[in-house]
Design a protein around this motif. Structure first.
Motif, PDB file in Angstrom:
ATOM      1  N   ILE A   9      52.983  29.028  33.535  1.00 35.84           N
ATOM      2  CA  ILE A   9      51.522  29.001  35.098  1.00 35.84           C
ATOM      3  C   ILE A   9      50.438  27.711  33.661  1.00 35.84           C
ATOM      4  N   SER A  18      47.236  27.715  37.623  1.00 29.94           N
ATOM      5  CA  SER A  18      45.604  28.738  36.621  1.00 29.94           C
ATOM      6  C   SER A  18      44.817  27.856  37.619  1.00 29.94           C
ATOM      7  N   GLU A  56      44.083  32.619  36.082  1.00 30.98           N
ATOM      8  CA  GLU A  56      45.220  32.707  35.161  1.00 30.98           C
ATOM      9  C   GLU A  56      45.169  34.196  35.283  1.00 30.98           C
ATOM     10  N   VAL A  60      48.986  36.280  35.782  1.00 36.05           N
ATOM     11  CA  VAL A  60      49.787  36.848  34.097  1.00 36.05           C
ATOM     12  C   VAL A  60      50.359  37.598  34.739  1.00 36.05           C
ATOM     13  N   ILE A 109      58.026  34.195  30.014  1.00 32.80           N
ATOM     14  CA  ILE A 109      56.000  33.839  29.921  1.00 32.80           C
ATOM     15  C   ILE A 109      56.235  32.618  29.651  1.00 32.80           C
ATOM     16  N   LEU A 140      53.099  29.951  28.700  1.00 33.20           N
ATOM     17  CA  LEU A 140      51.016  30.131  29.390  1.00 33.20           C
ATOM     18  C   LEU A 140      50.622  29.258  28.531  1.00 33.20           C
ATOM     19  N   PRO A 156      47.185  28.149  28.388  1.00 30.06           N
ATOM     20  CA  PRO A 156      45.950  28.915  28.698  1.00 30.06           C
ATOM     21  C   PRO A 156      45.016  28.362  28.785  1.00 30.06           C
ATOM     22  N   SER A 170      44.149  36.686  29.204  1.00 27.58           N
ATOM     23  CA  SER A 170      45.342  36.575  30.105  1.00 27.58           C
ATOM     24  C   SER A 170      46.531  37.121  28.248  1.00 27.58           C
ATOM     25  N   PHE A 225      56.943  35.937  24.995  1.00 24.21           N
ATOM     26  CA  PHE A 225      56.041  35.296  26.143  1.00 24.21           C
ATOM     27  C   PHE A 225      55.467  34.283  24.684  1.00 24.21           C
ATOM     28  N   LEU A 238      52.920  30.063  24.409  1.00 21.22           N
ATOM     29  CA  LEU A 238      51.859  29.543  24.577  1.00 21.22           C
ATOM     30  C   LEU A 238      52.404  28.801  23.950  1.00 21.22           C
TER      31      LEU A 238
END
Lengths: 334, 334
Positions: free
Chosen positions: A69, A101, A108, A112, A123, A125, A127, A134, A145, A147
């Motif tokens: 994302i 997003s 977002e 998610v 995942i 992300l 953010p 999320s 996940f 980030l």
DNA sequence: CTGTTAGCGCCTTCAA
DNA sequence: TTGAAGGCGCTAACAG
């Protein structure tokens, strides 16, 4: 009238075998008679049979897909990161799905949720906010996940980000050497990465108290527009000015407009960007900018995520990438 | 050690109701007692319950997602189209997944199979080849799909593409007016859209027999590199030359290099691009180019696909978008 | 308003 | 090497 989809049962009955046997050719199992396999394959071909991935996944097969994302499609930084990630994971047989997003936290969260809901294997992300809901949701799921472009508040969260504070500092040091009478800072959405750049910049900047600051400028279109305003309000045409713009896209938009107006870059106005997207080499005045190490971010994120998937997410790799000053033409130390 | 995922049954038993009731709150059914709903919602919250989309889909719920396969992420044309599509469909509650074929037909086929396999509601494909096997596969599936950037061979296939032949013609007419001593054509991968541009261009071009042609140049990096070669082999520094480059990304790369070498654009070398990506306004020398109507392509593709999904794919809308000459600075009629 | 009963399409033991 | 049976998590009638 809607033609029914052909299922594993259809194939099985046409081949005169059981579903289990068909399933075995799907998973390329070794314990199957060669002729059976050939025959089944032929029938599948005949009907253009494509197994239902939902069913496979429900029954336990890994999806072999990861979701990513990003905040916006129109931002080259994210696209370049995504591209790099795609390169890496596809080597391991994974497929990547990109979602955007659009900088909306609600959106977002929805995405998610969607990714968790579809049980992707991992995942990545970027953010919208460092304490986005999320992230909490992701934590409560058991999906590995990672980030990017943010340093999370909590422990036990994997991430890769450039050291934005340091990046801001680099820019400030450069500004101090240029020592222009007027200094202006232009930033985008209030995002942690931006805030850190601002802090790092202010802390090391001489005459920081005089610094002018424009916020919420995030696209090159917006950069293009703000440039005209800048010229009038801050007399860019008369006062030698230095601009620190925390996003290359915006910087490029601004420069374009300045040149149109007839203001020279870097002589009259010098510009330092941030990100070092590929384009910064190809724009009208190649950009002096702070490199985030985009390729590294993508590669590391992908590799680490793959690793986490292998270890069922029991580790939390953290990477802070050292930014680097890239000297090109939009700002020079005369 | 892996914590089991909480399912609808867990929620149901904890709430002391049946799965059906829980399912009802999931689908926001009206016939449910308010208190039951509240209670169930609370329990879901407590466990961060996220329903399994695979299971929902298997059981008959629409996925509300469409998939789009583009040829490359690094090409702004596709990204801009995708962005536009995302805007449109998200208004209708759909989510878009972007996949990249990286110009590999095998990969494209794999991705198409994957999308069919995951039973998305609709597919938008920018095929690597106009008679790609993916298209046949798509036809045999019952998923509505739309092709972009190509005019399919078979009937009964929905598509939206710009009229590339006409685009080439526009460029040629412009070239004829410029009437430069040397004329060079630079194209990318042998793709139908490119072939049509070439044809349209050649057919209307004066002195077409003298035309020089370089192929397989597809990225701005490659453009940047070929520029040096061009200068040497075709004496761009001495002979006034006109370049028709069937891709804006490449054109921008070439111009960048030419300027570095000290060759003036458009005086010494004039450049006409193709696509009209947003960037073509922001590059060093704003590009004179043929606009594909990127936003239109995205919007139409999305809207028509949504419509096809509604009509369970019994229609086959076809759109040929009229390209347009955009005059900026990289090529002018003196 | 709620529970029961069937599947959805596939994979995975366990037997044969 | 194959088949039968059960189950993955959820929705959709159909009764109550």
């Amino acid at each position: 009238m809607k033609k029914k989809r052909v299922t594993i049962s259809d194939i099985a009955s046409e081949a005169g075998v059981s579903k289990a046997t068909v399933s075995r050719v799907l998973s390329d199992s070794p314990k199957i008679k060669f002729e059976s396999k050939e025959k089944i394959l032929k029938i599948m071909e005949k009907y253009s049979y494509v197994p239902n991935h939902m069913a496979q996944s429900l029954a336990g097969s890994p999806r072999m897909t990861i979701g990513i994302i990003i905040d916006e499609l129109a931002n080259f930084f994210f696209i370049e990161v995504a591209d790099e990630i795609d390169q890496v994971i596809s080597h391991s047989g994974y497929t990547m799905q990109i979602l955007s997003s659009r900088w909306e936290e609600e959106n977002e969260l929805k995405l998610v949720r969607q990714l968790i809901s579809s049980r992707v294997d991992g995942i990545i992300l970027a953010p919208v906010s460092e304490d986005s809901r999320s992230i909490a949701l992701l934590k409560s799921s058991d999906i590995p996940f990672m980030l990017i472009n943010v340093i999370p508040m909590q422990k036990k969260i994997a991430y890769v980000s450039s050291d934005n504070h340091q990046g801001g500092k680099l820019a400030a040091e450069f500004f101090n050497k240029m020592n222009r009478p007027s200094q202006i800072l232009i930033t985008g959405f209030p995002h942690q990465s931006i805030t850190n750049r601002i802090q790092g910049f202010r802390e090391s900047l001489n005459r920081a108290e005089e610094l002018l600051h424009y916020e919420n400028i995030s696209t090159y279109e917006q950069g293009y527009e703000i440039a005209s305003v800048l010229v009038i309000k801050n007399r860019l045409d008369q006062i030698k000015t230095a601009l620190f713009i925390t996003n290359d896209n915006v910087a490029i938009g601004i420069i374009t407009r300045l040149l149109e107006i007839g203001i020279s870059v870097p002589d009259q106005v010098s510009v330092v960007g941030f990100d070092d997207i590929k384009l910064s080499k190809f724009c009208r005045i190649p950009l002096t900018t702070i490199s985030q190490g985009i390729k590294d971010i993508g590669k590391i994120a992908a590799l680490e995520l793959l690793d986490m998937i292998g270890n069922s997410g029991s580790t939390f790799p953290k990477h802070l990438i050292e930014p680097q000053m890239i000297l090109r033409q939009s700002a020079v130390l005369s």
